[in-house]
Enzyme design. Structure first.
Site, PDB file in Angstrom:
ATOM      1  N   SER A 103      10.829  83.644  15.756  1.00 54.30           N
ATOM      2  CA  SER A 103      11.031  82.980  14.643  1.00 54.30           C
ATOM      3  C   SER A 103      12.184  83.583  13.885  1.00 54.30           C
ATOM      4  CB  SER A 103       9.898  83.046  13.447  1.00 54.30           C
ATOM      5  OG  SER A 103       9.704  84.554  13.097  1.00 54.30           O
ATOM      6  N   ASP A 112      12.209  79.552  16.872  1.00 56.47           N
ATOM      7  CA  ASP A 112      11.087  78.515  16.239  1.00 56.47           C
ATOM      8  C   ASP A 112      11.420  78.538  14.731  1.00 56.47           C
ATOM      9  OD1 ASP A 112       8.486  77.478  15.978  1.00 56.47           O
ATOM     10  OD2 ASP A 112       7.490  79.681  15.331  1.00 56.47           O
ATOM     11  N   ASP A 155      14.545  72.811  12.258  1.00 55.94           N
ATOM     12  CA  ASP A 155      13.384  72.249  11.513  1.00 55.94           C
ATOM     13  C   ASP A 155      14.114  71.509  10.095  1.00 55.94           C
ATOM     14  OD1 ASP A 155      11.444  71.464   9.716  1.00 55.94           O
ATOM     15  OD2 ASP A 155      10.211  73.443   9.992  1.00 55.94           O
ATOM     16  N   GLU A 196      11.876  67.996  13.983  1.00 64.89           N
ATOM     17  CA  GLU A 196      10.580  67.809  13.345  1.00 64.89           C
ATOM     18  C   GLU A 196      10.708  66.645  12.308  1.00 64.89           C
ATOM     19  OE1 GLU A 196       8.464  71.360  12.151  1.00 64.89           O
ATOM     20  OE2 GLU A 196       7.084  69.931  10.696  1.00 64.89           O
TER      21      GLU A 196
HETATM   22  O1  G3H Z   1       5.654  78.877  12.310  1.00 62.59           O
HETATM   23  C1  G3H Z   1       5.749  79.973  11.887  1.00 62.59           C
HETATM   24  C2  G3H Z   1       5.463  81.250  13.016  1.00 62.59           C
HETATM   25  O2  G3H Z   1       3.951  81.395  13.220  1.00 62.59           O
HETATM   26  C3  G3H Z   1       6.148  82.494  12.690  1.00 62.59           C
HETATM   27  O3  G3H Z   1       5.774  83.311  11.622  1.00 62.59           O
HETATM   28  O4  G3H Z   1       8.005  83.292  10.280  1.00 62.59           O
HETATM   29  O5  G3H Z   1       5.966  85.060  10.055  1.00 62.59           O
HETATM   30  O6  G3H Z   1       7.342  85.060  12.129  1.00 62.59           O
HETATM   31  P1  G3H Z   1       6.674  84.230  11.016  1.00 62.59           P
HETATM   32  P1  13P Z   2      -0.159  78.888  14.096  1.00 64.99           P
HETATM   33  O1  13P Z   2      -0.005  79.652  12.767  1.00 64.99           O
HETATM   34  O2  13P Z   2      -1.425  77.839  14.320  1.00 64.99           O
HETATM   35  O3  13P Z   2      -0.590  79.746  15.184  1.00 64.99           O
HETATM   36  O4  13P Z   2       0.984  77.904  14.471  1.00 64.99           O
HETATM   37  C1  13P Z   2       2.173  78.724  14.997  1.00 64.99           C
HETATM   38  C2  13P Z   2       3.307  77.704  15.146  1.00 64.99           C
HETATM   39  O5  13P Z   2       3.364  76.581  14.623  1.00 64.99           O
HETATM   40  C3  13P Z   2       4.636  78.392  15.255  1.00 64.99           C
HETATM   41  O6  13P Z   2       5.643  77.615  15.001  1.00 64.99           O
HETATM   42 ZN    ZN Z   3       5.508  76.262  13.587  1.00 65.92          ZN
END
Ligand code: G3H
Ligand code: 13P
Ligand code: ZN
Length: 326
Positions: free
Chosen positions: A59, A96, A118, A148
């Site tokens: 991410s 991500d 996104d 998305e």
């Molecule tokens: O969709 C979000 C993922 O779980 C990543 O989370 O932005 O806290 O690294 P983060």
């Molecule tokens: P969860 O929080 O359900 O693990 O989803 C992770 C996710 O969608 C990362 O993009």
């Molecule tokens: Zn996600």
């Protein structure tokens, strides 16, 4: 940032071929987020041992946490480690929830093989325009792109969505055609994080909106669909966390049978982050509570890593169905 580098030089692959096989084969490719060494070691070990293709997800927050140059070499290290273990599994390095063209471009130039842009919070036309811009750049580098449509409830990286807006099936065909994306994340009732559903006493988790998924599939037959927010928030981990000083009352996720059903459809990528976080936190809490004098991080992080390996093997074998598909 140093000179631009292609993911191909790091031994990574894009997601195109993996998704085609997954859609045809009725399983999904797991996408696991990582931020540190132990998470990456666990993902690689578990996926080699189960012979599963894998998407390593980073991410924007992970990128800020771990340093982009470090991450590039970690991904290269992951490829080499998999080979040394005797398992030449396909490994995708994926951004991500990319939120701007600049971030996506930067990741493409620094060795990512797959990108999510996104734009789901934007008005439809702006989402189309931004996604199209990313696709044009990505495809000149043979990098695949996930877009998305629809907004998940919960926390999407730094954007907080109060309520979910289900994907409107009428939009998917036009979106895919206009943007040229390689896969599409949709909103059918999942959400990010450990508190996916607010349940009253005696209530059970509502089923995902498989009717919306089916409507989308009808409009874009065989097109790769992605499910975010797909952690099951495994109750054993929540219980351990609460037992050893944590406070996670009301944490609840998507039941595994629903994810299995989704994986058998055109859903070919299932995103899992929170379950890994819970496993790590539960095991560290348990370890330190039982051995309060321990201060060697290898001990408690080692215990967390071991648990993460068995969690990921379980996901590959019994939830997404990717075991044996590498
Ligand atoms: O969709 C979000 C993922 O779980 C990543 O989370 O932005 O806290 O690294 P983060
Ligand atoms: P969860 O929080 O359900 O693990 O989803 C992770 C996710 O969608 C990362 O993009
Ligand atoms: Zn996600």
């Amino acid at each position: 940032m140093g000179d631009a580098i292609s993911y191909k030089d790091l031994g990574l692959v894009n997601s195109r071929e993996l998704f085609r096989k997954a859609v045809d084969g009725g399983y999904a490719i797991p996408a696991y987020n990582f931020n540190n060494l132990e998470q990456l070691q666990a993902i690689i070990t578990a996926c080699v041992e189960t012979r599963s293709p894998v998407i390593l997800q980073i991410s924007k927050g992970a990128r800020n946490y771990a340093n982009e140059t470090m991450l590039r070499y970690m991904a290269k290290g992951a490829v080499e480690m998999a080979k040394e273990m005797g398992g030449d599994i396909p490994i995708v390095l994926h951004l991500d929830h990319g939120d701007s063209f600049e971030l996506c471009k930067n990741c493409i130039d620094s060795g990512f093989s797959s990108i999510m842009i996104d734009g789901s919070h934007l008005p439809y036309d702006e989402n189309v325009a931004l996604t199209r811009q990313v696709v044009e750049y990505a495809h000149t580098h043979d990098v695949t792109v996930e877009g998305e449509l629809g907004v998940l409830a919960g926390i999407e990286d730094e954007v907080v969505a109060e309520k979910s807006t289900y994907t409107q099936p009428e939009e998917v065909e036009d979106f895919v055609k206009k943007t040229g994306v390689d896969s599409l994340a949709i909103s059918i009732g999942t959400s990010h994080g450990a508190y996916k559903f607010k349940l009253k006493e005696g209530e059970s988790v509502p089923p995902l909106r498989f009717d919306i998924l089916e409507e989308c599939e009808k409009r874009i037959p065989g097109f790769p669909i992605v499910l975010h927010g797909a952690s099951s928030v495994i109750p054993e981990y929540v219980a351990l966390i609460n037992q050893y000083g944590g406070k996670m009352d009301g944490a609840v996720g998507v039941p595994e049978d629903q994810l299995r059903k989704a994986a058998a459809s055109a859903v070919c990528k299932i995103n899992i982050d929170s379950d890994g976080r819970l496993a790590v936190t539960a095991k560290i809490r348990e370890y330190l509570a039982n051995d309060p004098g321990e201060f060697d991080p290898r001990k408690y992080l080692g215990a967390a890593r071991k648990e993460l390996i068995s969690l990921i093997k379980h996901k590959n074998e019994a939830v997404v169905g990717s075991a044996g598909k590498a």
